[in-house]
Design an enzyme around this catalytic site. Structure first.
Site, short mmCIF file in Angstrom:
data_model
loop_
_atom_site.label_atom_id
_atom_site.label_comp_id
_atom_site.label_asym_id
_atom_site.label_seq_id
_atom_site.Cartn_x
_atom_site.Cartn_y
_atom_site.Cartn_z
N HIS A 217 44.82 81.48 55.03
CA HIS A 217 45.45 81.38 53.83
C HIS A 217 46.17 82.67 53.49
CE1 HIS A 217 41.48 83.59 53.10
NE2 HIS A 217 42.18 84.14 52.40
N ASP A 218 45.70 83.79 54.12
CA ASP A 218 46.71 84.85 53.92
C ASP A 218 47.80 85.17 55.01
OD1 ASP A 218 45.50 85.80 51.35
OD2 ASP A 218 43.98 87.02 52.48
N LYS A 221 50.93 87.33 54.38
CA LYS A 221 50.89 88.63 54.39
C LYS A 221 51.57 89.47 55.43
CE LYS A 221 46.91 90.39 53.23
NZ LYS A 221 45.34 90.59 53.04
N HIS A 246 52.91 86.58 48.96
CA HIS A 246 52.47 86.21 50.29
C HIS A 246 52.05 84.63 50.26
CE1 HIS A 246 48.23 86.90 48.61
NE2 HIS A 246 47.80 86.05 49.39
N HIS A 270 46.14 79.11 46.76
CA HIS A 270 44.92 79.76 46.79
C HIS A 270 44.78 80.77 46.11
CE1 HIS A 270 46.81 82.81 49.67
NE2 HIS A 270 45.76 83.72 49.47
N HIS A 271 45.89 81.28 45.00
CA HIS A 271 45.68 82.21 44.10
C HIS A 271 45.89 81.81 42.82
CE1 HIS A 271 44.67 85.88 46.32
NE2 HIS A 271 45.46 85.76 47.16
N ASP A 299 37.42 82.62 48.22
CA ASP A 299 38.19 83.98 48.33
C ASP A 299 37.81 84.98 47.49
OD1 ASP A 299 40.06 85.56 49.63
OD2 ASP A 299 41.76 84.68 48.36
FE LIG Z 1 45.38 85.79 49.60
#
Ligand SMILES: [Fe+2]
Length: 368
Positions: A217-218, A221, A246, A270-271, A299
């Site tokens: 998910h990240d 970044k 990201h 996801h954010h 998260d």
């Molecule tokens: Fe994230």
């Protein structure tokens, strides 16, 4: 038992209590190129059959000590592929039809005026047997071919899946090297999300998608400068804007990879937050995928319960209270309920017990 004598010469078992008839028909068949075995009763005929397994059986119907119907019935049970031809002078039409229904392939009335009628019946029966055998052979060959191809496809699929997992894991390692706070966080978020999926009763394929999306998910970044990712203080608004890119970067990286589920879309969302205050699109309620809402709450929990350079982790109970408080606000209520259920079942505790000290902060937790 004597083994079958299926040679080039077809073998006929002739069962008839009339010796003269056996001689006449037998000689005719031998002259026609068949090997002939003779029996004077149904019982003797069956003994010979079980020992020799001839290619075809010709039997009278009414004989002392057992009749031809019993031969037909018995052969239907033990050798249904063996043709049985009835030659009888005593049967009426109903009896003749009855033997055909029971499995006989032909009925020839006695006296047999044209002996060639017997040969025609044998040839027709043998042709049918041969066609059946060829049909079975082709069917078996096709089944074997399909099984082989299916096996090869499964193997290829497993190799492709392995290659895909290795590739995305390699991407995760690159991100983890760039942002040490990510290491461990992704895996824990994935495990929490899977626990929530189990609590909700999601199908296994959706839970597997949660695992993959949680681990990746990240991944976006990778585009955020290291000095921002590793900054020990709170981010400036400008820096935070760079971090907020990201999810979209992650989507761009993953969107063309043929995952089994909507991994790229989940990563993109996801954010997002249930009340529309998230990013990048400000999706509300079920505008975001359920899997994305699950990943979002996993998260949040993981970030709250992890140490950061500028603050310590909060206890599990406080993190749970936060999620329950935010149900219907930032957090999807369904997901909050699943969180409570996973907590009661001990699933969250099991994940926490496996967590190493010095947990990592999440980018979303670096809100200025
Ligand atoms: Fe994230």
């Amino acid at each position: 038992m004597v083994t079958s004598i299926h040679t080039q010469i077809p073998t006929v078992l002739l069962i008839d209590d009339e010796r003269m008839y056996r001689l006449i028909v037998g000689d005719y068949l031998r002259d026609s190129g068949y090997a002939v075995l003779e029996a004077e009763s149904a019982a003797e005929g069956m003994r010979i059959f079980e020992n020799v397994q001839p290619d075809i059986v010709i039997t009278d119907l009414r004989m002392p000590g057992g009749n031809g119907n019993q031969v037909v019935t018995r052969l239907q049970n033990i050798a249904p592929e063996t043709p049985v031809i009835i030659i009888s002078g005593t049967a009426n039409l109903e009896e003749a039809l009855g033997t055909l229904r029971e499995g006989a392939c032909d009925f020839i009335p006695k006296p047999v005026r044209e002996m060639d009628r017997i040969k025609q019946a044998i040839d027709a029966a043998m042709n049918k047997v041969r066609l059946n055998q060829e049909s079975r052979f082709i069917k078996r060959a096709l089944e074997e071919e399909i099984a082989q191809r299916t096996c090869e496809l499964r193997e290829l699929n497993a190799q492709l899946k392995h290659a895909l997992e290795s590739t995305v894991n390699a991407l995760g390692v690159i991100v983890a090297q760039k942002d040490p706070y990510t290491a461990g966080h992704n895996e824990r978020v994935a495990r929490i999300a899977m626990a929530l999926g189990h609590s909700m009763g999601l199908a296994q394929n959706r839970i597997e998608t949660l695992r993959v999306a949680g681990n990746l998910h990240d991944i976006g970044k990778i585009s955020v400068p290291e000095e921002i990712l590793n900054k020990p203080d709170r981010l400036t608004p400008e820096e935070y804007e760079q971090v907020k890119i990201h999810p979209e970067t992650g989507f761009d990286i993953l969107k063309d990879i043929p995952f089994n589920g909507p991994v790229a879309e989940i990563v993109l969302q996801h954010h997002e937050r249930y009340n529309g205050t998230g990013y990048p699109r400000g999706l509300k309620r079920d505008e975001a995928l359920l899997e994305a809402r699950i990943l979002s709450v996993a998260d949040i929990y993981e970030a709250l319960t992890s140490d950061r350079p500028y603050r310590q982790a909060i206890p599990h109970d406080q993190a749970m209270a936060h999620i329950i408080r935010e149900a219907g606000n930032q957090v999807c209520p369904l997901c909050a309920c699943a969180f409570v259920a996973a907590n009661k079942s001990g699933a969250l505790l099991a994940i926490a017990e496996n967590a190493s000290p010095g947990q990592r902060p999440d980018c979303g937790a670096k809100l200025p």
